[in-house]
Write a protein that holds these residues in place. Structure first.
Motif, PDB file in Angstrom:
ATOM      1  N   ARG A 102      18.348 -12.945   3.684  1.00  0.00           N
ATOM      2  CA  ARG A 102      17.675 -11.940   2.854  1.00  0.00           C
ATOM      3  C   ARG A 102      16.469 -11.371   3.591  1.00  0.00           C
ATOM      4  O   ARG A 102      15.645 -12.110   4.116  1.00  0.00           O
ATOM      5  CB  ARG A 102      17.212 -12.563   1.534  1.00  0.00           C
ATOM      6  CG  ARG A 102      16.508 -11.586   0.604  1.00  0.00           C
ATOM      7  CD  ARG A 102      16.210 -12.262  -0.735  1.00  0.00           C
ATOM      8  NE  ARG A 102      15.555 -11.358  -1.647  1.00  0.00           N
ATOM      9  CZ  ARG A 102      14.235 -11.275  -1.782  1.00  0.00           C
ATOM     10  NH1 ARG A 102      13.448 -12.041  -1.056  1.00  0.00           N
ATOM     11  NH2 ARG A 102      13.699 -10.435  -2.648  1.00  0.00           N
ATOM     12  N   ARG A 156      18.897  -7.250  -6.566  1.00  0.00           N
ATOM     13  CA  ARG A 156      19.979  -6.783  -5.716  1.00  0.00           C
ATOM     14  C   ARG A 156      19.860  -5.287  -5.512  1.00  0.00           C
ATOM     15  O   ARG A 156      19.231  -4.582  -6.286  1.00  0.00           O
ATOM     16  CB  ARG A 156      21.337  -7.135  -6.319  1.00  0.00           C
ATOM     17  CG  ARG A 156      21.609  -6.478  -7.677  1.00  0.00           C
ATOM     18  CD  ARG A 156      23.001  -6.864  -8.182  1.00  0.00           C
ATOM     19  NE  ARG A 156      23.297  -6.213  -9.444  1.00  0.00           N
ATOM     20  CZ  ARG A 156      22.980  -6.691 -10.626  1.00  0.00           C
ATOM     21  NH1 ARG A 156      22.343  -7.837 -10.698  1.00  0.00           N
ATOM     22  NH2 ARG A 156      23.277  -6.043 -11.733  1.00  0.00           N
ATOM     23  N   ARG A 177      24.234  -6.003   3.187  1.00  0.00           N
ATOM     24  CA  ARG A 177      23.838  -7.368   3.473  1.00  0.00           C
ATOM     25  C   ARG A 177      23.477  -7.528   4.945  1.00  0.00           C
ATOM     26  O   ARG A 177      23.949  -6.772   5.787  1.00  0.00           O
ATOM     27  CB  ARG A 177      24.971  -8.345   3.136  1.00  0.00           C
ATOM     28  CG  ARG A 177      25.310  -8.416   1.643  1.00  0.00           C
ATOM     29  CD  ARG A 177      26.393  -9.433   1.403  1.00  0.00           C
ATOM     30  NE  ARG A 177      26.742  -9.519  -0.011  1.00  0.00           N
ATOM     31  CZ  ARG A 177      27.658 -10.344  -0.498  1.00  0.00           C
ATOM     32  NH1 ARG A 177      28.325 -11.140   0.327  1.00  0.00           N
ATOM     33  NH2 ARG A 177      27.923 -10.371  -1.792  1.00  0.00           N
ATOM     34  N   HIS A 226      15.632 -15.410  -6.016  1.00  0.00           N
ATOM     35  CA  HIS A 226      15.072 -14.067  -5.964  1.00  0.00           C
ATOM     36  C   HIS A 226      15.210 -13.362  -7.315  1.00  0.00           C
ATOM     37  O   HIS A 226      15.670 -12.234  -7.401  1.00  0.00           O
ATOM     38  CB  HIS A 226      15.734 -13.247  -4.859  1.00  0.00           C
ATOM     39  CG  HIS A 226      15.860 -13.982  -3.570  1.00  0.00           C
ATOM     40  ND1 HIS A 226      14.782 -14.560  -2.946  1.00  0.00           N
ATOM     41  CD2 HIS A 226      16.935 -14.284  -2.817  1.00  0.00           C
ATOM     42  CE1 HIS A 226      15.191 -15.158  -1.839  1.00  0.00           C
ATOM     43  NE2 HIS A 226      16.480 -15.016  -1.738  1.00  0.00           N
TER      44      HIS A 226
END
Length: 323
Positions: free
Chosen positions: A142, A10, A28, A196
């Protein structure tokens, strides 16, 4: 027992005064699909455009289905296809100044780029004003490291806005398609997993697409690689990077071999048989270090292949459960 080396990937965003209004969106990226919906009761709809937005980076990219007039008129002869196209073009014109081919970087460098048009809620106004033209709810996507927004926009366009020109008989199965199918199957089974995930090695971070933690047995880490791409070198590079990542992990901590098991999901090059020797080389390289799951078929084979993968990673025995 969750090992401290493993954590979700992140990016922490520190809000600045100019972006204070948008802290709820964070760093995001969101996708929204523009659809023509002539009859909501019968749930008739067709995807006509796709929008990719990132408020933190001030980005809003749009791609429109080409030659949509003949398609719409073939489905609904009574409609004004030109009017539908003009409404879509108007949205494109509004967002065009934010459609840049920028790559993700340190979030603080882009805080000043905030623009209301880059927020997902900006498109809600068109649901009230444009009648049968509707924008779907925002969903997060993503952007991988080193990937540009434009590249992701084009990738999602190929996935959601189907352009049938009569020449392409088969659709490429990209990594995103495989990830979606695996995530859907894991969610259906109620499996607790991490997407991830990152293990911090001695030299660099090692990223994995799917991770499953277990209490009594070793944890499972898996990576997805698709050779079913126009650029086969990209898949080859991913193979080499993954092999180096595992070697880096074992170099930094020799006990990791007893803490984790490693798997790889390979999509075979069904559209590019001339590259099969490269695929076979990858299989040989992975054979002794990873549990291999592979789809040797086209789209019909993807579901059973991902189900077999999920059965293994979701079980208490991990990849050892795979036959």
């Amino acid at each position: 027992m969750t090992h401290s080396l493993l954590s979700p990937s992140r990016v922490e965003v520190v809000p600045s005064p100019t972006a204070a209004r948008q802290t709820e969106w964070g760093d995001r990226t969101y996708i929204r699909i523009i659809q023509y919906v002539p009859n909501e009761i019968r749930d008739e709809r067709v995807n006509v455009a796709l929008v990719l937005q990132n408020p933190s980076h001030g980005y809003a990219g749009v791609r429109i289905r080409p030659f949509m007039d003949p398609l719409l008129q073939a489905l609904w002869p009574a409609i004004d296809a030109e009017l539908v196209r003009l409404m879509v073009r108007e949205i494109e014109t509004i967002l065009k100044p934010l459609n840049r081919n920028t790559r993700k970087g340190p979030p603080l460098l882009f805080q000043e780029a905030y623009d209301e048009r880059s927020t997902p809620t900006f498109l809600d106004q068109f649901n009230q004003n444009y009648g049968s033209l509707r924008v779907t709810e925002a969903k997060t996507v993503r952007i991988t490291e080193g990937e540009s927004f434009r590249e992701k926009l084009n990738q999602l366009f190929d996935l959601y806005i189907r352009v049938d020109d009569g020449r392409q008989k088969k659709n490429n199965i990209t990594k995103e398609v495989i990830q979606f199918q695996i995530a859907k199957e894991l969610d259906r089974r109620g499996a607790v997993y991490v997407q991830h995930a990152v293990i911090k090695g001695e030299f660099f971070e090692n990223r994995f697409d799917v991770a499953k933690h277990r209490i009594k047995s070793i944890d499972s880490l898996a990576h997805i690689i698709s050779f079913d791409l126009k650029n086969v070198d990209l898949a080859t590079t991913q193979c080499l990077r993954l092999l180096h990542s595992r070697d880096d992990l074992l170099t930094s901590d020799g006990d990791l071999a007893s803490k984790y098991e490693f798997g790889v999901f390979l999509q075979a090059p069904v559209h590019y048989k001339q590259n099969r020797p490269i695929y076979d080389d990858a299989l040989r390289a992975f054979r002794n270090k990873f549990k291999i799951f592979q789809n040797l078929d086209d789209a019909p084979g993807l579901i059973p292949a991902t189900e077999h993968f999920v059965e293994s990673i979701a079980s208490e025995q991990g990849f050892n459960a795979a036959s």
